[in-house]
Design a protein around this motif. Structure first.
Motif, PDB file in Angstrom:
ATOM      1  N   THR A  69       0.844  -1.191   0.000  1.00 39.33           N
ATOM      2  CA  THR A  69       0.000   0.000   0.000  1.00 39.33           C
ATOM      3  C   THR A  69       0.884   1.248   0.000  1.00 39.33           C
ATOM      4  OG1 THR A  69      -0.139   0.172   2.411  1.00 39.33           O
ATOM      5  CG2 THR A  69      -1.792  -1.206   1.315  1.00 39.33           C
ATOM      6  N   GLU A  70       0.267   2.391  -0.279  1.00 40.28           N
ATOM      7  CA  GLU A  70       1.009   3.653  -0.333  1.00 40.28           C
ATOM      8  C   GLU A  70       1.485   4.111   1.041  1.00 40.28           C
ATOM      9  OE1 GLU A  70      -0.231   7.163  -2.467  1.00 40.28           O
ATOM     10  OE2 GLU A  70      -1.122   5.915  -4.017  1.00 40.28           O
ATOM     11  N   ASP A  74      -3.094   3.112   5.116  1.00 38.23           N
ATOM     12  CA  ASP A  74      -3.793   2.212   4.199  1.00 38.23           C
ATOM     13  C   ASP A  74      -3.541   0.759   4.575  1.00 38.23           C
ATOM     14  OD1 ASP A  74      -4.825   4.301   2.608  1.00 38.23           O
ATOM     15  OD2 ASP A  74      -2.935   4.446   1.528  1.00 38.23           O
ATOM     16  N   ASP A 111      -3.337   3.980  -4.084  1.00 39.49           N
ATOM     17  CA  ASP A 111      -4.551   4.790  -4.188  1.00 39.49           C
ATOM     18  C   ASP A 111      -5.057   4.822  -5.628  1.00 39.49           C
ATOM     19  OD1 ASP A 111      -3.854   5.260  -1.579  1.00 39.49           O
ATOM     20  OD2 ASP A 111      -3.601   7.418  -1.803  1.00 39.49           O
ATOM     21  N   GLY A 116      -1.405   7.704  -7.636  1.00 35.36           N
ATOM     22  CA  GLY A 116      -1.398   6.284  -7.322  1.00 35.36           C
ATOM     23  C   GLY A 116      -1.372   5.417  -8.566  1.00 35.36           C
ATOM     24  N   ASP A 147      -8.635   5.705  -1.190  1.00 38.78           N
ATOM     25  CA  ASP A 147      -7.618   4.796  -0.659  1.00 38.78           C
ATOM     26  C   ASP A 147      -8.260   3.880   0.372  1.00 38.78           C
ATOM     27  OD1 ASP A 147      -7.589   6.115   1.914  1.00 38.78           O
ATOM     28  OD2 ASP A 147      -6.152   7.564   1.154  1.00 38.78           O
TER      29      ASP A 147
END
Length: 173
Positions: A69-70, A74, A111, A116, A147
């Motif tokens: 994930t970013e 998240d 995202d 993203g 997200d």
């Protein structure tokens, strides 16, 4: 080390509101002191001691698959829902060389905004060069959030159901 500031945060604020408050503060500082002098007084959203570090790095050693994930916010709802192979980067930069050779497949769960999507494409190509197969799991464009953190905050388990379903399908392969 990766940390997000809580300066100017107040109970009940969501991530976007907190960002707006910090940005407004920083704009006022820059206006009052100028960009050069004001730089020292800015409130940065993140403090990173290693640009390409991972949150929950122990997942790198636990299997053949990763979900990336970013950011940590998240990753947290996915970890809480039982996905134990989740790691997060701070932003969208990841040092692909740091991924162990035992990892054969990666789910990219960045995202669904423009940044993203661009980062997903770049990471997918870098992972392919390393011989790692990728699955894509951006949050769906259904109005529930851009997200995984926002979706979970606003809709609970229902908000992250799409990525959980994908993980269940992957596990049954």
């Amino acid at each position: 080390y990766l940390g997000r500031t809580l300066q100017l945060w107040q109970e009940g604020m969501d991530e976007q509101e907190h960002k707006r408050v910090l940005d407004a503060h920083n704009e006022a500082i820059a206006e009052e002191y100028g960009k050069v002098e004001g730089y020292k007084q800015l409130m940065r959203r993140w403090e990173k001691t290693y640009r390409s570090g991972f949150f929950h790095a122990e997942a790198l050693r636990s299997g053949e698959h990763l979900t990336i994930t970013e950011g940590p916010f998240d990753a947290l709802p996915l970890l809480a829902a039982g996905l134990d192979d989740v790691v997060a980067v701070a932003g969208t930069h990841i040092e692909v060389e740091a991924i162990p050779t035992s990892i054969f497949r990666v789910t990219i769960a960045f995202d669904s905004d423009t940044r993203g999507k661009e980062a997903t494409d770049k990471l997918q190509k870098a992972l392919a060069r390393k011989g790692i197969n990728t699955l894509l799991a951006p949050p769906p464009d259904d109005g529930k959030g851009k997200d995984w953190s926002e979706r979970y905050r606003r809709h609970g388990q229902e908000g992250i159901a799409p990525i959980l379903a994908q993980a269940m399908a992957r596990a049954s392969e």
